[in-house]
Design a protein around this motif. Structure first.
Motif, PDB file in Angstrom:
ATOM      1  N   PRO A   1     -30.904 -15.133 151.372  1.00  0.00           N
ATOM      2  CA  PRO A   1     -31.276 -16.381 150.746  1.00  0.00           C
ATOM      3  C   PRO A   1     -31.811 -17.457 151.651  1.00  0.00           C
ATOM      4  O   PRO A   1     -31.242 -17.812 152.684  1.00  0.00           O
TER       5      PRO A   1
ATOM      6  N   TYR B   1     -31.659 -20.409 150.770  1.00  0.00           N
ATOM      7  CA  TYR B   1     -30.787 -21.585 150.668  1.00  0.00           C
ATOM      8  C   TYR B   1     -29.862 -21.700 151.868  1.00  0.00           C
ATOM      9  O   TYR B   1     -29.397 -22.765 152.210  1.00  0.00           O
TER      10      TYR B   1
ATOM     11  N   SER C   1     -42.090 -21.764 137.825  1.00  0.00           N
ATOM     12  CA  SER C   1     -40.999 -20.788 137.963  1.00  0.00           C
ATOM     13  C   SER C   1     -41.550 -19.367 138.014  1.00  0.00           C
ATOM     14  O   SER C   1     -42.742 -19.139 137.747  1.00  0.00           O
TER      15      SER C   1
ATOM     16  N   SER D   1     -40.789 -15.654 142.272  1.00  0.00           N
ATOM     17  CA  SER D   1     -39.882 -16.748 141.889  1.00  0.00           C
ATOM     18  C   SER D   1     -39.403 -17.418 143.167  1.00  0.00           C
ATOM     19  O   SER D   1     -39.152 -16.753 144.175  1.00  0.00           O
ATOM     20  N   LEU D   2     -39.294 -18.732 143.115  1.00  0.00           N
ATOM     21  CA  LEU D   2     -38.778 -19.480 144.260  1.00  0.00           C
ATOM     22  C   LEU D   2     -37.534 -20.244 143.826  1.00  0.00           C
ATOM     23  O   LEU D   2     -37.249 -21.329 144.325  1.00  0.00           O
ATOM     24  N   ASP D   3     -36.795 -19.652 142.864  1.00  0.00           N
ATOM     25  CA  ASP D   3     -35.578 -20.336 142.410  1.00  0.00           C
ATOM     26  C   ASP D   3     -34.503 -20.260 143.490  1.00  0.00           C
ATOM     27  O   ASP D   3     -34.665 -19.597 144.510  1.00  0.00           O
ATOM     28  N   PHE D   4     -33.404 -20.942 143.231  1.00  0.00           N
ATOM     29  CA  PHE D   4     -32.369 -21.123 144.249  1.00  0.00           C
ATOM     30  C   PHE D   4     -31.789 -19.817 144.792  1.00  0.00           C
ATOM     31  O   PHE D   4     -31.370 -19.729 145.943  1.00  0.00           O
TER      32      PHE D   4
ATOM     33  N   LYS E   1     -33.339 -16.901 145.258  1.00  0.00           N
ATOM     34  CA  LYS E   1     -34.294 -15.944 145.804  1.00  0.00           C
ATOM     35  C   LYS E   1     -34.437 -16.077 147.330  1.00  0.00           C
ATOM     36  O   LYS E   1     -33.909 -16.998 147.930  1.00  0.00           O
TER      37      LYS E   1
ATOM     38  N   THR F   1     -36.745 -20.416 148.765  1.00  0.00           N
ATOM     39  CA  THR F   1     -36.526 -21.221 147.564  1.00  0.00           C
ATOM     40  C   THR F   1     -37.150 -22.609 147.657  1.00  0.00           C
ATOM     41  O   THR F   1     -37.223 -23.194 148.742  1.00  0.00           O
TER      42      THR F   1
ATOM     43  N   GLU G   1     -36.602 -24.862 142.205  1.00  0.00           N
ATOM     44  CA  GLU G   1     -37.244 -24.126 141.113  1.00  0.00           C
ATOM     45  C   GLU G   1     -38.713 -23.989 141.508  1.00  0.00           C
ATOM     46  O   GLU G   1     -39.277 -24.902 142.120  1.00  0.00           O
TER      47      GLU G   1
ATOM     48  N   GLN H   1     -40.025 -23.491 153.862  1.00  0.00           N
ATOM     49  CA  GLN H   1     -39.341 -22.213 153.652  1.00  0.00           C
ATOM     50  C   GLN H   1     -40.232 -21.023 154.012  1.00  0.00           C
ATOM     51  O   GLN H   1     -39.763 -20.051 154.600  1.00  0.00           O
TER      52      GLN H   1
END
Ligand code: PLP
Length: 389
Positions: free
Chosen positions: A2, A4, A62, A183-186, A188, A191, A194, A250
């Protein structure tokens, strides 16, 4: 997994610059003087396209709207069938339903991705496109799938939401089909909180996605936004400048994230391979996964259940399999399939091979933070939990 884990100073600086250098948060377009001609979404798209060595990248809101925009761009709608796989995140199938087309779902094989043989058996005169999903960072059998699609005249959309950075023949996933969606959501690999991205080498398909994601705007360089030309309508699936600023920071970390995740995954796999009765998912010889998760399966469901209990007792978690299966496996999707022309009654028993395989599978999350002693400790804990089982 991740991005994140490594969100930090670079992302913070990029966000603060929005206020100090370009007078606040604006649309991705327009207000040229006021923003000092700084366009973060546009820059993010350029950098993304460069990284993936493709001609076009379109940022969207998204991974779900990325899929939706590609289906719209291909003019897919009621009466059409789109084939994806029974093991994916709900979004892949939701996007097909959202354009009014019929989702047809294949079995997975031991790569946990689309089974080419089953794909072949499910193609009809109504089939327009296939959406192979590179689940949990593992590349699908792209050569075989592309060959079948070409032979049958089908479009290919790679759902690369979980596999950014994974490769096949040293080429990034998402670049083999007509479209790659991300997707670049939290949760993935990288990130923006979203966000999503669509990539393609086809200028006409790019144009169609561009227009659909922003109310039909053609971004005509001859005229201003208010006078922009249009030939079709769309909706608003634009990315926000804030997300793009984070995305660029990122993207620079992608190689590092993938390298560390892969290393950790391979290390744990090597240690676990001493345990008899477990088999790791197939990663094709020409492929490299992105280290998102480590998948292995047992000879029987009972063995798998025992291992899960033992892992739980040791305080060890899993990633989606089995903990979030109802969001990832079509056998649980009554809420989507109750009116399905094919699966309304059969969805529970439709995918026999996949059901049996998934019921004896465990997926481990892989963290970048596991370094040196921490990685060893974690691996030892896993080893003893699995040996106890
Ligand atoms: C996360 C995910 C999506 C959807 O992405 P969002 O950005 O959360 O909308 C689509 N497909 C797969 C396989 C995913 O894992």
């Amino acid at each position: 997994m991740p991005g994140y884990e490594v969100i930090g100073e670079e992302e913070k600086t990029a966000l603060l610059e929005i206020f100090s250098k370009s007078n606040g948060v604006m649309f991705a377009h327009g207000f040229d003087e006021k923003r000092n001609r700084i366009y973060r979404v546009r820059d993010f798209e350029k950098q993304f396209a460069q990284k993936f060595k493709v001609n076009h990248a379109q940022a969207v809101s998204s991974g779900t709207t990325a899929l939706l925009a590609t289906l719209k761009a291909l003019n897919i709608g009621p009466g059409d069938e789109v084939i994806t796989q029974c093991f994916t995140f709900v979004a892949t199938v939701e996007a097909i339903l959202a354009v009014g087309a019929t989702p047809i779902l294949t079995e997975i094989d031991k790569t946990f991705n689309m089974d080419p043989h089953d794909l072949r058996s499910k193609i009809t005169s109504k089939t327009k496109a296939i959406i192979p999903v590179h689940m949990a960072g593992n590349p699908a059998r792209m050569n075989e799938l592309n060959k079948i699609a070409k032979e049958k005249g089908l479009f290919v959309i790679e759902d690369t939401a979980q596999a950014i950075g994974a490769t096949y023949d040293n080429q990034f996933m998402g670049t083999f089909g007509d479209f790659g969606t991300f997707s670049l959501d939290f949760g993935k690999t990288i990130t923006t909180g979203e966000g999503g991205m669509v990539i393609t080498n086809n200028p006409d398909l790019y144009k169609a996605v561009l227009e659909y994601h922003d109310h039909g705007h053609e971004y005509n360089p001859e005229v201003g936004r208010a006078d922009d030309t249009r030939s079709t309508w769309g909706l608003n699936y634009r990315m926000c400048e804030l997300n793009a600023a984070v995305g660029m920071a990122q993207l620079k970390k992608l190689d590092l994230i993938v390298e560390k995740s892969r290393r950790n995954s391979q290390y744990i796999q090597k240690k676990l391979s001493t345990i008899s009765g477990i088999t790791f998912r197939t990663i094709l010889p020409e492929a490299q996964d992105n280290g998102d998760a480590l998948y292995f399966y047992f000879d029987s469901e009972a063995d798998c259940s025992r291992a899960l209990i033992s892992m739980k007792t040791a305080g060890l978690g899993t990633k989606n399999v089995p903990d979030a299966m109802k969001w990832h496996f079509a056998g649980d999707w009554e809420h989507m399939f109750h009116h399905h022309p094919k699966y309304a009654k059969t969805y529970k028993n439709e995918w026999e091979f996949s059901t049996k395989l998934l019921k004896r599978t465990i997926a481990l999350p892989i963290l970048m933070a596991w370094d040196g002693a921490v990685l060893d400790q974690h691996t030892e804990k896993l080893l003893s939990a699995l040996k106890l089982a």
